[in-house]
Design a protein around this motif. Structure first.
Motif, short mmCIF file in Angstrom:
data_model
loop_
_atom_site.label_atom_id
_atom_site.label_comp_id
_atom_site.label_asym_id
_atom_site.label_seq_id
_atom_site.Cartn_x
_atom_site.Cartn_y
_atom_site.Cartn_z
N LEU A 105 0.99 -1.33 0.13
CA LEU A 105 0.23 0.01 0.04
C LEU A 105 0.60 1.45 0.04
CD1 LEU A 105 -2.75 -1.45 2.36
CD2 LEU A 105 -2.42 -1.45 -0.10
N ALA A 106 2.16 1.40 0.70
CA ALA A 106 2.79 2.28 0.43
C ALA A 106 3.52 2.63 -0.51
CB ALA A 106 4.05 2.23 2.30
N PRO A 107 4.02 1.71 -1.11
CA PRO A 107 4.18 2.28 -2.73
C PRO A 107 3.87 2.96 -3.85
CG PRO A 107 5.05 0.02 -2.43
CD PRO A 107 4.83 0.72 -1.23
N PHE B 198 -10.08 7.81 -7.12
CA PHE B 198 -10.97 6.89 -7.01
C PHE B 198 -10.11 5.77 -6.07
CE2 PHE B 198 -14.47 3.68 -6.37
CZ PHE B 198 -15.96 3.73 -6.21
N PHE B 199 -8.72 5.11 -6.87
CA PHE B 199 -8.16 4.07 -6.27
C PHE B 199 -7.62 4.32 -4.89
CE2 PHE B 199 -8.88 2.38 -10.95
CZ PHE B 199 -10.07 1.59 -10.80
N PHE B 200 -7.49 6.23 -4.90
CA PHE B 200 -6.39 5.69 -3.77
C PHE B 200 -6.97 6.21 -3.04
CE2 PHE B 200 -3.51 10.00 -2.33
CZ PHE B 200 -2.83 9.18 -1.65
N GLY B 201 -8.98 6.90 -3.16
CA GLY B 201 -9.71 6.91 -2.65
C GLY B 201 -10.08 5.77 -1.10
N ILE B 202 -9.87 4.22 -2.24
CA ILE B 202 -9.94 2.74 -2.25
C ILE B 202 -8.99 2.64 -0.82
CG2 ILE B 202 -10.30 0.79 -2.12
CD1 ILE B 202 -11.74 1.34 -4.89
N LEU B 203 -7.99 2.96 -1.58
CA LEU B 203 -6.64 2.80 -0.73
C LEU B 203 -6.68 3.59 1.11
CD1 LEU B 203 -2.75 2.71 -2.06
CD2 LEU B 203 -3.52 3.95 0.43
N ARG B 204 -7.03 5.01 0.70
CA ARG B 204 -7.76 5.39 1.94
C ARG B 204 -8.31 4.50 3.45
NH1 ARG B 204 -2.76 7.39 2.18
NH2 ARG B 204 -2.75 9.46 1.79
N HIS B 205 -9.49 4.54 2.25
CA HIS B 205 -10.19 3.57 2.96
C HIS B 205 -9.55 2.42 3.95
CE1 HIS B 205 -14.23 1.43 4.54
NE2 HIS B 205 -14.37 0.40 4.38
N GLN B 206 -8.85 1.09 2.32
CA GLN B 206 -8.21 0.63 3.45
C GLN B 206 -7.05 0.78 4.33
OE1 GLN B 206 -6.45 -0.98 -0.60
NE2 GLN B 206 -7.73 -2.31 -0.25
N SER C 224 -10.87 6.27 6.15
CA SER C 224 -12.03 6.31 5.62
C SER C 224 -12.86 7.95 4.49
CB SER C 224 -13.06 5.59 6.10
OG SER C 224 -13.12 4.71 6.21
N ALA C 225 -13.04 8.80 5.89
CA ALA C 225 -13.19 10.58 5.45
C ALA C 225 -12.89 10.71 4.44
CB ALA C 225 -13.10 10.81 7.26
N GLU C 226 -11.63 9.88 4.46
CA GLU C 226 -10.28 11.16 3.04
C GLU C 226 -10.49 10.63 1.88
OE1 GLU C 226 -5.54 11.86 1.67
OE2 GLU C 226 -6.07 11.15 4.42
N GLY C 227 -10.84 8.92 2.43
CA GLY C 227 -10.85 7.92 1.23
C GLY C 227 -12.28 8.30 0.17
N ALA D 292 -21.38 0.32 2.99
CA ALA D 292 -22.29 -0.14 3.74
C ALA D 292 -21.15 -0.73 4.63
CB ALA D 292 -22.96 -1.34 2.60
N GLU D 293 -20.01 -0.97 4.48
CA GLU D 293 -19.07 -1.47 5.37
C GLU D 293 -19.09 -0.57 6.42
OE1 GLU D 293 -15.26 -1.72 3.05
OE2 GLU D 293 -14.82 -3.36 2.22
N ILE D 294 -18.47 0.83 5.82
CA ILE D 294 -18.94 2.04 7.32
C ILE D 294 -20.24 2.61 8.39
CG2 ILE D 294 -16.69 2.70 6.07
CD1 ILE D 294 -18.92 4.85 5.70
N GLY D 295 -21.47 1.49 8.06
CA GLY D 295 -22.69 1.88 8.45
C GLY D 295 -22.86 3.04 7.64
N ASP D 296 -22.82 3.39 6.62
CA ASP D 296 -24.03 4.60 5.77
C ASP D 296 -24.45 4.01 4.73
OD1 ASP D 296 -25.21 6.23 4.49
OD2 ASP D 296 -23.06 8.17 4.13
N ARG D 297 -25.77 2.92 5.28
CA ARG D 297 -26.79 2.64 4.85
C ARG D 297 -27.36 3.50 3.39
NH1 ARG D 297 -29.40 -1.99 7.71
NH2 ARG D 297 -29.61 -1.26 9.46
N ALA D 298 -27.95 4.29 3.98
CA ALA D 298 -28.49 4.93 2.91
C ALA D 298 -28.11 5.32 1.88
CB ALA D 298 -29.16 6.64 3.96
#
Length: 601
Positions: free
Chosen positions: A66-68, A88-96, A100-103, A129-135
């Protein structure tokens, strides 16, 4: 290094192949900008187009480097701050990595750049859905499907809708997903599973839906040839195979373990085929009970069928039905002479390859629903399963009403069972019992929108919100301990609780139920009858409410029930594992003898 392979798992962590997940079918043309790629994996530094740099970053992300990967995404965004894929993919990485907020902010910027990208919306839904924001997850899945219908998006959206209590819409989404991918048994099973929760079921139509599943898949799956001549009865122990993903801390274990432990090992050789990749303390305990343990998670249906054939299993027992992680397509191949459905699923499988379904004469009275099964119903005496309580369960506390000054009703059942008519009935009970309150406990009640929906329903019924208590999920021991705050449990209808009812009774809490026309509508009656409390079973909603109100007005009786329920259960057929297992074994022997006589193939 090369760009991401679209047949590899997507870096978003969903487990899907990249071509079916974050990565679009075609990579959009990048601007003419390039970026200086640092030395990686022994390759020298070089200048590459932005699209290629993003692909390399995604490959690193997929490998867990993830770092490189983050370094490359930052280089791309420094060259073009609005590069949609990099955002988008950098956002996924930030979530990983827990940011998550930055992602999410990065992914929103990508969606602004490419609002018509279905896969962005799809994966944005997964993460919300993973972070609980189902709406937001529901809205994003809907947008993804609007852009381009997709079976996985339909299935995931349906699951969220089911949790939100939107049953009809969930069924429609499951159905659409099955139509988009007619070869996917999981999509179709999810729809069949959801049908069991309808408050006004049409049993004939449900049967046709289940039968259509069997016809669709059995038509294209070749059955294995019959085995060579069998031994006669009594010449050797029968080999019984149990197939389940639930040999772990799960409701099914509390209902199947008594039989696994009590089988006569001199007459029955027991095999367990475990379809889940993780083990826990319960898994290890089940392994210790059986001489033959097989891991089948990740194996194809054909491989599992061959394994079962090589073990020369005589009777194969499905413990899943159309619940998640089933292996019904193994059974469709008919690897053994006799196949049985038991415990987990309250309906027919729809497969003609499954010969029998185990039940009892309360859940399925003789002649009532036999015609709605592809299997032959075999009714066990007194009860369809035994119950094994949690080890070291909390002790039963005193009757809460004696100190609280009011009666606390409760239901710890799945929210999807709580339709409008049921909530109206419960509100009527609370109106008739002054000062009474109701505790509802299930993971769905962690959602503010669901709590608001239920509170509004009770308000329409004349019950103030402060008479409701909402609790979410927790560990099983803590879950059981919450029964020490409950005086009377209210069963859901027409889909009753099953293990939920056993848990309540074990914790000294009497359960009020009433019978309906289907198996799921008679589960409560089966449990209460087995422990000698048939007087708590109503014949309709009115009688159900009357029983609840009368019991709430008789605190001495409530206290006496609470003090004696655990012993009553121990002395009942519900916990007589040896007697139950002898009945089960006699049923297996009869099935085998019928097979030897030419009755099954």
């Amino acid at each position: 290094m090369s760009a991401v392979n679209r047949n590899d798992p997507c870096p978003c962590g969903s487990g899907r192949k990249a071509k079916n997940c974050c990565h679009r079918a075609e990579v959009p043309a990048a601007k003419s900008s390039t970026v200086l790629l640092p030395a990686l994996g022994g390759a020298p530094a070089r200048r590459v187009p932005l699209a290629e740099a993003v692909g390399i970053a995604c490959e690193l992300q997929r490998r867990g480097q993830l770092a490189p990967a983050a370094q490359l995404f930052e280089l791309v965004l420094a060259a073009n701050g609005e590069h949609a894929d990099a955002l988008f993919f950098f956002g996924i990485l930030r979530h990983q990595t827990g940011q998550s907020a930055e992602g999410l902010a990065l992914m929103r910027r990508a969606l602004e750049q490419a609002p018509g990208n279905r896969l962005y919306h799809y994966n944005f839904a997964i993460i919300n859905a993973e972070i609980g924001d189902r709406a937001q997850a529901i809205a994003s899945y809907r947008r993804s499907i609007e852009i381009e219908p997709n079976a996985d998006a339909c299935n995931n959206l349906a699951g969220l809708l089911l949790d939100e209590g939107c049953l009809d819409e969930a069924i429609a989404c499951f159905r659409r997903g099955g139509e988009l991918n007619p070869d996917d048994a999981v999509q179709q099973s999810n729809m069949l599973y959801a049908l069991n929760y309808r408050p006004n079921p049409d049993l004939g139509k449900m049967f046709e839906e289940h039968k259509a599943f069997g016809e669709r898949h059995e038509r294209v799956i070749a059955r294995m040839p019959p085995r060579e001549a069998e031994h006669g009865p009594g010449e050797r122990p029968l080999r019984i195979g149990y197939v389940s993903s639930d040999f772990r801390q799960h409701a099914v274990v509390h209902l199947v373990e008594p039989a696994l432990e009590s089988h006569d090992k001199s007459r029955f050789e027991i095999y367990c085929f475990y379809n889940y990749p993780k083990h826990d303390a319960v898994t290890r305990r089940i392994q210790s009970l059986v001489p033959h343990w097989r891991e089948i998670a990740g194996r194809t249906d054909a491989e599992v069928a061959r394994m079962i054939r090589e073990d020369r299993i005589d009777i194969l027992v499905d413990l899943s039905g159309h619940t998640p992680l089933h292996r019904l397509l193994v059974f469709a191949r008919k690897p053994v002479p006799v196949q049985v459905s038991w415990i987990a699923y309250p309906n027919t499988t729809g497969l003609t390859a499954i010969d029998y379904r185990l039940t009892d004469d309360i859940r399925d009275p003789v002649g009532a629903n036999d015609a709605f099964h592809t299997e032959k119903l075999v009714r066990l005496p007194r009860t369809v399963t035994c119950f094994r309580p949690l080890d070291h369960a909390p002790e039963v506390g005193p009757l809460p009403a004696l100190t609280a000054g009011h009666v606390m009703f409760g239901s710890f059942n799945n929210f999807i069972k709580m339709h409008g008519g049921l909530l109206e009935t419960w509100a009527g009970i609370l109106r008739r019992v002054p000062g009474s309150r109701l505790t509802l406990k299930y993971r769905s009640f962690e959602s503010p929108s669901i709590r608001a929906k239920v509170s509004e329903a009770f308000a329409r019924g004349g019950v103030a919100p402060d008479r409701l208590v909402f609790l979410g999920s927790d560990d099983y021991h803590s879950h059981l301990k919450q029964y020490n705050s409950i005086d009377i449990a209210l069963d859901t209808f027409p889909h009753n609780g099953d293990l939920t009812t056993c848990d309540a009774l074990w914790m000294g809490v009497p359960v009020i139920t009433f019978t309906g026309i289907s198996h799921v509508a008679r589960m409560g009656a089966g449990r209460l009858t087995a422990v000698g409390l048939a007087e708590l079973v109503g014949r309709n909603r009115e009688e159900y409410a009357d029983i609840a109100v009368a019991l709430a007005g008789d605190l001495p009786r409530l206290a006496a029930l609470r003090g004696g329920l655990r012993q009553r259960m121990r002395a009942s057929p519900l916990m007589d594992a040896k007697e139950f297992t002898r009945h089960l074994e006699r049923a297996y022997r009869a099935m085998w003898e019928t097979h030897l006589a030419g009755g099954t193939s």
